[in-house]
Design an enzyme around this catalytic site. Structure first.
Site, PDB file in Angstrom:
ATOM      1  CE  LYS A  21      -0.814 -17.721  -3.592  1.00  0.00           C
ATOM      2  NZ  LYS A  21       0.478 -17.084  -3.825  1.00  0.00           N
ATOM      3  CE  LYS A  61      -6.216 -11.914   0.464  1.00  0.00           C
ATOM      4  NZ  LYS A  61      -6.586 -12.871  -0.603  1.00  0.00           N
TER       5      LYS A  61
END
Lengths: 292, 292, 292, 292
Positions: free
Chosen positions: C169, C238
């Site tokens: 991911k 992030k």
């Protein structure tokens, strides 16, 4: 003064030794007990628990990294037992974030906290020639000034907010790393054109780039010898990470810092983490297909 | 000696002046004639065409860049008319590629060619304190050594292949640029944590980073004043490009060089090309949202 | 199946809704209670405490970040009360380090843990078109496969070690960021030569670069409109940080990741953190002196 | 139409062949004569000198690089002999600077100049599926449109200034390089966490990143096989250099371009210049200490 000292690595031991020589009463603690022996022979008292170090006029902590500080200083019972009038002087290279957290923790307990990271290798520590970056409330800094005088050649005051001293220390280490990488790239360029690293650095460190950083790490690069390490590459990586984190938290992009981190990671991946951090030059040379 | 001198910018004029003071017979040429006037007043003879400079014992060229060298030295008829025993000393900062081309061109004509780029600002040139990087056949270098002695504080010999001196000069300029960028990033990090650029650089240039580069450009960054320029940013960009080209030609990646080029381009794009190249720090500060 | 669902942001709410439609019994919890209302109207039961979600056949957590996972899943009493036969399916984008920590925590308690982060925006979640990256023990993944079938268009199996799904991911998000930066640089180059961003991206996304990433973010860059955000820039930052951390922990230098982080920080410093992360292109254009 | 065609590499030969099939009268020239033979067999006429190609309705040049264009098109006598009504269509990937120079040279001679670089590999050229980026005066582009229709699947008009087409071509190649590097970094991150390059790229190219670039180069990276080359790494380096030069000339920093150049140089230094340019992934993997 009655001084607790926690963290007796090669830096801490030399600093504690100079405090004893200057006539201070030292009570010392280290995770592994051996390093305390020589200091005890010189007049220090060895402690059984870090909490006991927080009892006198001041306590100096010189621990390896954030984790060690959390493990020792923030260990249950340590700060709770601290004498209220005491000054805690944290001389380790820690993150700006932890420095800010420690300020809040000490404030809540009414304890004085001074950040005082240093520039200088163990040799400079032994010679009491450290440069000390000191930040904290003026009264607290004044009280421990005699300790700084016994350990360093000069104290550089950085105002009342402790984390500022840590930011300057990290900025300085970033500049050291940048100087090393710059020498690595310059010597790769030189070698590819038939100029030895030694010849190139001899010229540059005797003209444009004098001073301890270029000379110490330049000598390693000139010789192509990165062991034993003056400062281990994996510790350099740790410090560059701390600078990048401090930048990240305040939205300061540090492109040189980013390149440094990437190259230091490549060095560690290739097995050079325990070598001197001037082995960064080896990364630059290998990348250009130049043999060691 | 009977010396031709071509290129009377702020560096060249100071160097030629010192040659006259040392008793050499100077014949000078410059694209625009004005700069020759003071030298003529001091005893030099002004020439009408660059070819006339290639007639004595030696000719020194101190032109702005590769294009100027091509335009003047490789102008039709210039080298063809050169005296066979003469030594051509090229002291400009030029590309390694052009240096190699010039070596071949001189060789074909049986002319001696010495590369002798310098470290030093115009002030150092006036004080005859330049550091001279000299490469070329030993006999040729020896013959012009008295000229170097009149212009510099020291000559650094780099062997028989002229382009090596150019490579070292470019590697040195890369290191200067890296030092400036490192100060820019370090001060951005400091400012974001409440430490002024002046305070941070005062500490660092008085401890770890002494020497002319950190002090000169550090003073500009500390003051936040980038005009007048000691060395124009667009010229710094030119030199970083030359270092990258020299790296490219020999397959030497220079990641700091690449970052420097990108940041210098950003500075030029934002209108700072004519400022001092320490204005790189402004790029670092603006990028972090810090006001000038 | 009897399914607990924690985390009802725009992604989670859409996913939970599809589970209800597929006939599963949903018990839902969210930090702020409002998002649960619509789901209750559709047949879900609202819970008062996250621990109650860990009682049925499976619990899905779709929380915002590492901190939220620590705060909710690792809250005292939550995992201790979990039914032993239950499967915890963590579908959030979290760090590899936290994934590894969660594996150890669940193992110690004999609980099944499956990592199943997804590729897809809220629109894809609503349409049950997510791509689900699933890793964990085969038996556990098999048991929750009906849930994946109700939420996604395809499940991509990544073996028994959950953290691998998180690594993929993060690697995918790194590639998305790289595609956005590449479009930013390409359009800056185009604009500087008189080609509009819209023209350049029209050609490139209809020829070499089809697919959802180039088309979605390319459309924003072509229009120069970064609000409302499809994916907020500060969340992109992030995720790039998480990729860099995963690289750091395994000594994988990620130079594109480093450039992305620096440029995203610059964007945040200039006030663009809440805009779409294709606003990275604005950083590239401003850096080149191109007006918005 | 009566068409001259210069440059019969794998691209040019396929394009010329399609022109013959479409019924155009081809007169062909190539530096080495062999590639013309097949075309002559198909009905083309072989020329003895490039100047003869500039005699009909149009001449197409498909040369390897700037140097080849200078050597052939700017060879003395070539453009001077050109028919005044003729359109010169330059379909090669050349620098923006040379494109601008060619515009000026043609204008001075009253010759029409169209830039028409293409996206597509030799296979696409053979199938007449090229995407053609066309820029030049509208009348000139219209006249050669039948030729574009015979060679490509679509012509993308980019206005009257030829160099714009070259800028778009270079921007596109920069994006291709960025996609390859992104896959290299993502797969390094995956491998370090136990996910094979093949598994990671299978997921990503079937979901977020479809299209010819990710699929072609992704297949090489998945297989770890970089020979034979679809597009040689050293040619990728050449194109990245051209993009950086175009950026430099207009003050557009291209940080991804800079990273690409550095990594491509490292690849060449390590002997991979003749491999496919997806071998960039090998640089990323080696840097992380991952074995081939």
């Amino acid at each position: 003064m009655d001084v607790g000292f926690i963290g007796l690595g090669s830096m801490g031991k030399a600093m504690a030794s100079n405090l004893i020589k200057a006539g201070h009463a030292l009570r010392v603690w280290n995770r592994s007990p051996e390093p305390a022996n020589d200091l005890v022979a010189a007049g220090a008292r060895a402690l059984n628990h870090p909490a006991e170090a927080f009892a006198g006029d001041a306590v100096i902590t010189m621990l390896a990294d954030d984790d060690a500080v959390r493990d020792v200083v923030l260990r249950e019972g340590v700060l709770d037992a601290a004498a209220k009038h005491m000054v805690h002087v944290n001389m380790a290279t820690i993150s700006v974030a932890l420095a800010q957290e420690l300020v809040a923790i000490h404030k809540k307990r009414g304890l004085a906290y001074v950040a005082a990271p240093v520039f200088g290798v163990p040799e400079a520590a032994r010679a009491a020639k450290l440069n000390i970056l000191a930040a904290g409330e003026e009264a607290a800094v004044s009280r421990v000034q005699p300790l700084f005088d016994a350990m360093g050649q000069k104290t550089w005051p950085l105002g009342p907010e402790p984390h500022r001293a840590n930011a300057v220390k990290l900025a300085g280490n970033l500049m050291i790393g940048a100087a090393v990488e710059a020498m690595g790239e310059a010597t790769a360029l030189g070698r590819a054109h038939g100029v030895s690293s030694a010849d190139l650095l001899d010229i540059l460190t005797k003209t444009l780039f004098p001073g301890p950083v270029y000379q110490r790490y330049g000598a390693s690069i000139a010789a192509g010898t990165y062991e034993p390490a003056a400062f281990k590459l994996r510790l350099g990586l740790k410090d560059v990470r701390l600078a990048l984190q401090a930048g990240d938290a305040t939205h300061v992009p540090l492109p040189f810092g980013s390149v440094l981190r990437d190259n230091l990671l490549a060095a560690v991946a290739q097995g050079d983490g325990e070598k001197d951090w001037s082995a960064l030059a080896d990364v630059a040379h290998r990348r250009a297909g130049l043999k060691g």
